[in-house]
Design a protein around this motif. Structure first.
Motif, PDB file in Angstrom:
ATOM      1  N   LYS A 137       0.805  -1.043  -0.095  1.00 39.72           N
ATOM      2  CA  LYS A 137      -0.185  -0.049   0.068  1.00 39.72           C
ATOM      3  C   LYS A 137       0.893   1.186  -0.137  1.00 39.72           C
ATOM      4  O   LYS A 137       1.834   1.477   0.750  1.00 39.72           O
ATOM      5  N   ILE A 138       0.635   2.207  -1.004  1.00 39.66           N
ATOM      6  CA  ILE A 138       1.372   3.577  -0.964  1.00 39.66           C
ATOM      7  C   ILE A 138       0.691   4.646   0.112  1.00 39.66           C
ATOM      8  O   ILE A 138      -0.353   4.562  -0.067  1.00 39.66           O
ATOM      9  N   THR A 139       1.612   4.797   1.085  1.00 40.05           N
ATOM     10  CA  THR A 139       0.939   5.561   2.002  1.00 40.05           C
ATOM     11  C   THR A 139       1.410   7.021   2.064  1.00 40.05           C
ATOM     12  O   THR A 139       0.715   7.924   2.419  1.00 40.05           O
ATOM     13  N   GLU A 140       2.439   7.673   1.272  1.00 39.28           N
ATOM     14  CA  GLU A 140       3.075   8.801   0.806  1.00 39.28           C
ATOM     15  C   GLU A 140       3.688   8.821  -0.412  1.00 39.28           C
ATOM     16  O   GLU A 140       4.310   8.078  -0.761  1.00 39.28           O
ATOM     17  N   ILE A 141       3.275   9.710  -1.346  1.00 35.14           N
ATOM     18  CA  ILE A 141       3.715  10.017  -2.547  1.00 35.14           C
ATOM     19  C   ILE A 141       3.701  11.442  -2.805  1.00 35.14           C
ATOM     20  O   ILE A 141       2.843  12.252  -2.497  1.00 35.14           O
ATOM     21  N   SER A 142       4.754  12.039  -3.445  1.00 32.79           N
ATOM     22  CA  SER A 142       4.926  13.613  -4.148  1.00 32.79           C
ATOM     23  C   SER A 142       3.785  14.121  -4.733  1.00 32.79           C
ATOM     24  O   SER A 142       2.999  13.160  -5.578  1.00 32.79           O
ATOM     25  N   SER A 143       3.458  15.358  -4.549  1.00 32.96           N
ATOM     26  CA  SER A 143       2.255  15.960  -5.314  1.00 32.96           C
ATOM     27  C   SER A 143       2.907  16.231  -6.649  1.00 32.96           C
ATOM     28  O   SER A 143       4.138  16.250  -6.877  1.00 32.96           O
ATOM     29  N   ASP A 144       1.949  16.602  -7.651  1.00 29.65           N
ATOM     30  CA  ASP A 144       2.314  17.084  -9.019  1.00 29.65           C
ATOM     31  C   ASP A 144       3.243  18.220  -8.539  1.00 29.65           C
ATOM     32  O   ASP A 144       2.963  18.886  -7.917  1.00 29.65           O
ATOM     33  N   ILE A 145       4.281  18.416  -9.645  1.00 24.58           N
ATOM     34  CA  ILE A 145       5.251  19.461  -9.461  1.00 24.58           C
ATOM     35  C   ILE A 145       5.267  20.305 -10.649  1.00 24.58           C
ATOM     36  O   ILE A 145       5.260  19.735 -11.867  1.00 24.58           O
ATOM     37  N   SER A 146       5.634  21.520 -10.638  1.00 25.67           N
ATOM     38  CA  SER A 146       6.020  22.408 -11.854  1.00 25.67           C
ATOM     39  C   SER A 146       7.312  23.027 -11.331  1.00 25.67           C
ATOM     40  O   SER A 146       7.582  23.639 -10.196  1.00 25.67           O
ATOM     41  N   ILE A 147       8.404  22.878 -12.404  1.00 22.95           N
ATOM     42  CA  ILE A 147       9.565  23.336 -12.237  1.00 22.95           C
ATOM     43  C   ILE A 147      10.495  23.924 -13.472  1.00 22.95           C
ATOM     44  O   ILE A 147       9.889  23.500 -14.550  1.00 22.95           O
ATOM     45  N   ASN A 148      10.967  24.911 -13.300  1.00 25.94           N
ATOM     46  CA  ASN A 148      11.694  25.532 -14.585  1.00 25.94           C
ATOM     47  C   ASN A 148      12.709  24.411 -15.134  1.00 25.94           C
ATOM     48  O   ASN A 148      13.573  23.849 -14.269  1.00 25.94           O
ATOM     49  N   GLU A 149      12.853  24.473 -16.329  1.00 26.75           N
ATOM     50  CA  GLU A 149      14.109  23.382 -17.005  1.00 26.75           C
ATOM     51  C   GLU A 149      15.381  23.905 -16.362  1.00 26.75           C
ATOM     52  O   GLU A 149      15.779  25.191 -16.187  1.00 26.75           O
ATOM     53  N   GLY A 150      16.219  22.758 -15.999  1.00 29.94           N
ATOM     54  CA  GLY A 150      17.420  22.893 -15.419  1.00 29.94           C
ATOM     55  C   GLY A 150      17.403  22.863 -14.090  1.00 29.94           C
ATOM     56  O   GLY A 150      18.478  22.940 -13.067  1.00 29.94           O
ATOM     57  N   GLY A 151      16.208  22.685 -13.347  1.00 35.32           N
ATOM     58  CA  GLY A 151      16.063  22.883 -11.817  1.00 35.32           C
ATOM     59  C   GLY A 151      16.276  21.367 -11.470  1.00 35.32           C
ATOM     60  O   GLY A 151      16.432  20.214 -12.441  1.00 35.32           O
ATOM     61  N   ASN A 152      16.140  21.135 -10.047  1.00 35.10           N
ATOM     62  CA  ASN A 152      16.427  19.732  -9.606  1.00 35.10           C
ATOM     63  C   ASN A 152      15.032  19.121  -9.033  1.00 35.10           C
ATOM     64  O   ASN A 152      14.262  19.969  -8.290  1.00 35.10           O
ATOM     65  N   VAL A 153      14.572  18.125  -9.221  1.00 38.95           N
ATOM     66  CA  VAL A 153      13.592  17.406  -8.677  1.00 38.95           C
ATOM     67  C   VAL A 153      13.744  16.227  -7.822  1.00 38.95           C
ATOM     68  O   VAL A 153      14.650  15.376  -8.044  1.00 38.95           O
ATOM     69  N   LYS A 216       2.697  13.853 -11.880  1.00 40.68           N
ATOM     70  CA  LYS A 216       2.839  14.710 -12.996  1.00 40.68           C
ATOM     71  C   LYS A 216       4.174  15.722 -12.818  1.00 40.68           C
ATOM     72  O   LYS A 216       4.002  16.548 -11.818  1.00 40.68           O
ATOM     73  N   VAL A 217       5.143  15.860 -13.579  1.00 43.23           N
ATOM     74  CA  VAL A 217       6.136  16.786 -13.525  1.00 43.23           C
ATOM     75  C   VAL A 217       5.851  17.590 -14.860  1.00 43.23           C
ATOM     76  O   VAL A 217       6.173  17.057 -15.803  1.00 43.23           O
ATOM     77  N   THR A 218       5.797  18.924 -14.376  1.00 46.47           N
ATOM     78  CA  THR A 218       5.742  19.816 -15.717  1.00 46.47           C
ATOM     79  C   THR A 218       7.144  20.716 -15.648  1.00 46.47           C
ATOM     80  O   THR A 218       7.412  21.223 -14.686  1.00 46.47           O
ATOM     81  N   VAL A 219       7.585  20.588 -16.779  1.00 46.91           N
ATOM     82  CA  VAL A 219       8.858  21.474 -16.905  1.00 46.91           C
ATOM     83  C   VAL A 219       8.690  22.655 -17.831  1.00 46.91           C
ATOM     84  O   VAL A 219       8.274  22.663 -18.951  1.00 46.91           O
ATOM     85  N   ASN A 220       8.920  23.894 -17.166  1.00 44.51           N
ATOM     86  CA  ASN A 220       8.741  25.065 -17.869  1.00 44.51           C
ATOM     87  C   ASN A 220       9.919  25.342 -18.752  1.00 44.51           C
ATOM     88  O   ASN A 220      10.896  25.446 -17.984  1.00 44.51           O
ATOM     89  N   TYR A 221       9.706  26.074 -19.901  1.00 46.98           N
ATOM     90  CA  TYR A 221      10.986  26.520 -20.570  1.00 46.98           C
ATOM     91  C   TYR A 221      10.402  27.594 -21.539  1.00 46.98           C
ATOM     92  O   TYR A 221       9.106  27.706 -21.705  1.00 46.98           O
ATOM     93  N   PRO A 222      11.140  28.491 -21.899  1.00 47.59           N
ATOM     94  CA  PRO A 222      10.823  29.612 -22.721  1.00 47.59           C
ATOM     95  C   PRO A 222      10.539  29.337 -24.099  1.00 47.59           C
ATOM     96  O   PRO A 222      10.710  28.029 -24.637  1.00 47.59           O
ATOM     97  N   PRO A 223       9.866  30.231 -24.768  1.00 44.71           N
ATOM     98  CA  PRO A 223       9.501  29.581 -26.282  1.00 44.71           C
ATOM     99  C   PRO A 223      10.483  29.352 -27.228  1.00 44.71           C
ATOM    100  O   PRO A 223      11.594  29.916 -27.159  1.00 44.71           O
ATOM    101  N   TYR A 224      10.453  28.342 -28.056  1.00 45.59           N
ATOM    102  CA  TYR A 224      11.197  27.961 -29.233  1.00 45.59           C
ATOM    103  C   TYR A 224      10.118  27.922 -30.574  1.00 45.59           C
ATOM    104  O   TYR A 224       9.371  27.089 -30.676  1.00 45.59           O
ATOM    105  N   ILE A 225      10.740  28.803 -31.344  1.00 50.46           N
ATOM    106  CA  ILE A 225       9.719  28.786 -32.582  1.00 50.46           C
ATOM    107  C   ILE A 225      10.564  27.764 -33.558  1.00 50.46           C
ATOM    108  O   ILE A 225      11.616  27.968 -33.915  1.00 50.46           O
ATOM    109  N   SER A 226       9.423  26.930 -34.038  1.00 45.26           N
ATOM    110  CA  SER A 226      10.106  25.428 -34.765  1.00 45.26           C
ATOM    111  C   SER A 226       9.579  25.859 -36.375  1.00 45.26           C
ATOM    112  O   SER A 226      10.307  25.047 -36.962  1.00 45.26           O
ATOM    113  N   ASP A 227       8.690  26.577 -36.463  1.00 45.32           N
ATOM    114  CA  ASP A 227       8.377  26.812 -38.003  1.00 45.32           C
ATOM    115  C   ASP A 227       7.794  28.068 -38.106  1.00 45.32           C
ATOM    116  O   ASP A 227       6.938  28.603 -37.449  1.00 45.32           O
TER     117      ASP A 227
END
Length: 313
Positions: A137-153, A216-227
């Protein structure tokens, strides 16, 4: 604690004192434990939490009195129940077998149980150990997190069970291969945008099917124009300039012709912004529409731009 609601006595005195009381053994007569191979109890009994455990003891016609004991408690003496726990019931008291059952077993029932008999004027005992297994039985688990690219998780997943469950972490991604951690803790240093997504914690101990939960781990990063491509359109035709950009959070888009910002609803133009692209539509291209256009994509982490040309064919 063991099976509850029973007559409790100090363990060192239990076998001697209880058997003398039950079997009327004279003082001074030693109590022998495990003498030869009789009585014969079962091997260790392993059951899952919530199941029933049956404890059997083989006897023969030499036996005159029998009893089952648990640590410092008398459970049954012959057909007489000394235990108040309703989960403990007598299954058989015959010339060949003396058995009891413990229903709805819990972890506190784990431990040694003793079958004691009176034969040839000598009490004898045999012990069996009850092992209780518990599903993970899983009794404790981390919450969803949002972090900037390059950070530590650092993700944590704590689980209980008997035996202790094995914890594994897996990245739910088409590019991920196998497990990325076999520990309660998952450390990601300098996280990249490719490492965003769901991470699955699995707890397994072979007692039941593994239990899993996701973070869920959300990694934030600045825009990159691909096309961003230039387009050739004849006068009087419909023209489209498209600007595609990836960013988290999603980018906001702005369009400029030369140094002048184009406003939404401007006559003859339509700006359509979505999460990952912006489309500039000319319904009826004129000579004045030809020229250099700039798409600017921005979020709170930064901005970028790309230029393209609308030209005649």
């Amino acid at each position: 604690m063991g099976v509850g609601g029973c007559l409790a006595l100090p363990w060192r005195c239990l076998v001697v004192l209880c058997l003398r009381l039950l079997f009327l053994v004279p003082a001074g007569v030693p109590v022998r434990s495990g003498d030869a191979t009789f009585p014969k109890a079962m091997d260790n009994v392993t059951v899952r939490q919530g199941e029933s455990a049956t404890l059997r003891c083989s006897v023969d016609n030499r036996v005159t009195r029998v009893a089952w004991l648990n640590r410092s408690s008398i459970l049954y003496a012959g057909n007489d129940k000394w235990c108040l726990d309703p989960r403990v019931v007598l299954l058989a008291n015959t010339k060949t077998q003396y058995s009891i059952q413990i229903q709805d077993v819990d972890v506190y029932d784990e431990g040694p149980y003793t079958c004691s008999v009176q034969t040839d004027n000598h009490p004898k005992t045999s012990r069996v150990h009850l092992i209780v297994q518990v599903s993970p039985k899983i009794t404790e688990i981390s919450s969803d997190i949002s972090i900037n690219e390059g950070g530590n998780v650092s993700l944590t997943c704590i689980a209980t069970g008997r035996p202790d469950p094995t914890i594994t972490w897996r990245h739910i991604s088409p590019k991920a291969v196998g497990f990325i951690s076999e520990d309660e803790y998952l450390e990601i240093t300098g996280i990249t945008r490719e490492q965003s997504g769901e991470y699955e914690c699995s707890a397994s101990n072979d007692v039941a099917a593994p239990v899993v939960q996701r973070v869920k781990v959300t990694v934030n990063y600045p825009p990159y124009i691909s096309d961003a491509k230039s387009s050739g359109v004849p006068v009087g035709q419909k023209g489209i300039l498209l600007c595609e950009a990836s960013a988290v959070p999603s980018a906001d888009f702005q369009w400029y012709k030369d140094d002048k910002r184009l406003a939404e609803g401007q006559k003859g133009l339509k700006v359509e912004n979505k999460a990952f692209f912006s489309k500039l539509t000319f319904f009826n291209v004129s000579e004045q529409d030809y020229g250099n256009y700039t798409c600017v994509a921005s979020n709170q982490l930064g901005n970028t731009n790309a230029s393209m040309i609308l030209y005649g064919e």
